[in-house]
Design a protein around this motif. Structure first.
Motif, PDB file in Angstrom:
ATOM      1  N   TYR A  87      -7.241  -2.087  -2.588  1.00 56.24           N
ATOM      2  CA  TYR A  87      -6.382  -1.039  -3.155  1.00 56.24           C
ATOM      3  C   TYR A  87      -7.183   0.214  -3.485  1.00 56.24           C
ATOM      4  CZ  TYR A  87      -2.309  -4.034  -3.488  1.00 56.24           C
ATOM      5  OH  TYR A  87      -1.249  -4.840  -3.197  1.00 56.24           O
ATOM      6  N   ILE A 120      -5.682   9.347  -0.376  1.00 57.11           N
ATOM      7  CA  ILE A 120      -5.661  10.541  -1.226  1.00 57.11           C
ATOM      8  C   ILE A 120      -6.666  11.569  -0.696  1.00 57.11           C
ATOM      9  CG2 ILE A 120      -6.179  11.410  -3.554  1.00 57.11           C
ATOM     10  CD1 ILE A 120      -3.571   9.840  -3.468  1.00 57.11           C
ATOM     11  N   VAL A 137       0.855   7.143  -6.596  1.00 57.64           N
ATOM     12  CA  VAL A 137      -0.332   7.941  -6.934  1.00 57.64           C
ATOM     13  C   VAL A 137      -0.188   9.379  -6.434  1.00 57.64           C
ATOM     14  CG1 VAL A 137      -2.822   8.171  -6.523  1.00 57.64           C
ATOM     15  CG2 VAL A 137      -1.856   5.940  -7.101  1.00 57.64           C
ATOM     16  N   LYS A 138       0.422   9.566  -5.264  1.00 53.98           N
ATOM     17  CA  LYS A 138       0.616  10.932  -4.775  1.00 53.98           C
ATOM     18  C   LYS A 138       1.573  11.707  -5.682  1.00 53.98           C
ATOM     19  CE  LYS A 138      -0.773  13.027  -1.755  1.00 53.98           C
ATOM     20  NZ  LYS A 138      -1.924  13.928  -1.754  1.00 53.98           N
ATOM     21  N   ILE A 183      -3.803   1.157  -9.365  1.00 56.05           N
ATOM     22  CA  ILE A 183      -4.749   0.267  -8.693  1.00 56.05           C
ATOM     23  C   ILE A 183      -4.861  -1.045  -9.450  1.00 56.05           C
ATOM     24  CG2 ILE A 183      -7.190  -0.041  -8.066  1.00 56.05           C
ATOM     25  CD1 ILE A 183      -5.688   1.964  -6.273  1.00 56.05           C
ATOM     26  N   VAL A 234       1.935   1.927  -3.609  1.00 51.30           N
ATOM     27  CA  VAL A 234       0.826   2.376  -4.460  1.00 51.30           C
ATOM     28  C   VAL A 234       0.469   3.821  -4.123  1.00 51.30           C
ATOM     29  CG1 VAL A 234      -1.589   1.978  -5.091  1.00 51.30           C
ATOM     30  CG2 VAL A 234      -0.069   0.028  -4.735  1.00 51.30           C
ATOM     31  N   PHE A 235       0.337   4.111  -2.837  1.00 57.33           N
ATOM     32  CA  PHE A 235      -0.002   5.463  -2.410  1.00 57.33           C
ATOM     33  C   PHE A 235       1.066   6.457  -2.851  1.00 57.33           C
ATOM     34  CE2 PHE A 235       0.283   8.758   0.981  1.00 57.33           C
ATOM     35  CZ  PHE A 235      -0.880   9.438   0.664  1.00 57.33           C
ATOM     36  N   PHE A 290      -3.628   6.975 -10.932  1.00 58.39           N
ATOM     37  CA  PHE A 290      -4.476   6.308  -9.933  1.00 58.39           C
ATOM     38  C   PHE A 290      -4.993   4.966 -10.452  1.00 58.39           C
ATOM     39  CE2 PHE A 290      -8.539   5.310  -7.948  1.00 58.39           C
ATOM     40  CZ  PHE A 290      -8.211   5.382  -6.608  1.00 58.39           C
ATOM     41  N   GLU A 327       0.802  -1.222   0.000  1.00 58.91           N
ATOM     42  CA  GLU A 327       0.000   0.000   0.000  1.00 58.91           C
ATOM     43  C   GLU A 327       0.837   1.276   0.000  1.00 58.91           C
ATOM     44  OE1 GLU A 327      -0.552  -2.584   1.967  1.00 58.91           O
ATOM     45  OE2 GLU A 327      -2.534  -3.285   1.354  1.00 58.91           O
ATOM     46  N   THR A 354      -6.175   3.376  -1.155  1.00 59.36           N
ATOM     47  CA  THR A 354      -5.490   4.462  -1.855  1.00 59.36           C
ATOM     48  C   THR A 354      -6.404   5.672  -1.989  1.00 59.36           C
ATOM     49  OG1 THR A 354      -4.196   2.821  -3.053  1.00 59.36           O
ATOM     50  CG2 THR A 354      -4.181   5.059  -3.919  1.00 59.36           C
TER      51      THR A 354
END
Length: 160
Positions: free
Chosen positions: A143, A151, A45-46, A56, A41-42, A52, A38, A147
């Motif tokens: 996810y 966000i 994406v950030k 995912i 992934v976070f 995004f 996680e 996520t």
């Protein structure tokens, strides 16, 4: 403090590798190795909000394939004698899993018990493809929700 967190997220996301890193980390974290995907992934994406959905989907694919590997490991382990086969907890757990069947793999996203659950599904010789489908649904939901929640909860952190 915020610069330190930004550096940590950037390091975890490994933006120079992007989705391939998300896939590998998600795959490995679905095995019995203690690793969480996680944060990767976070972080990706950030740093790249337009990633995004690809992040995912790639994380879901990697984590599901890792769960499928767990299923096969459990299927192979069925041939090995289980030293706990006579305990009352074991019997109850097996009966519960047999009652649920492949649907139990929806819980593959859970920490600690999710990955072994995939192996147990293989050990119990649940049908492979329905198990993989249920794993994918549960892992996608995890996810997406985790996520998306992060966000939403931290919209201003690391904004460019």
């Amino acid at each position: 403090m915020e610069a330190w967190i930004h550096h940590l997220i950037e390091l975890l996301a490994l933006p120079q590798f992007g989705l391939s890193t998300v896939f590998v980390v998600s795959f490995i974290s679905a095995t019995l190795l203690p690793l969480g995907s996680e944060p990767v992934v976070f972080g990706l994406v950030k740093l790249n909000p337009d990633m995004f959905w690809p992040a995912i989907l790639v994380a879901t694919a990697g984590n599901t394939l890792g769960g499928a590997l767990d299923w096969w490991l459990g299927f192979g382990a069925h041939r090995v004698v289980d030293k706990y086969s006579h305990s009352s907890h074991h019997g109850r757990a097996v009966r519960w899993l047999e009652k649920l069947g492949p649907k139990a793999c929806l819980l593959a996203w859970l920490p600690i018990v999710g990955d072994p659950l995939c192996a147990v599904a293989g050990w119990l010789k649940f049908p492979f493809w329905p198990c993989v489908a249920y794993m994918a649904v549960g892992k996608f939901a995890r996810y997406f929700l985790m996520t998306g929640s992060l966000i939403w909860a931290f919209p201003g952190i690391f904004a460019s």
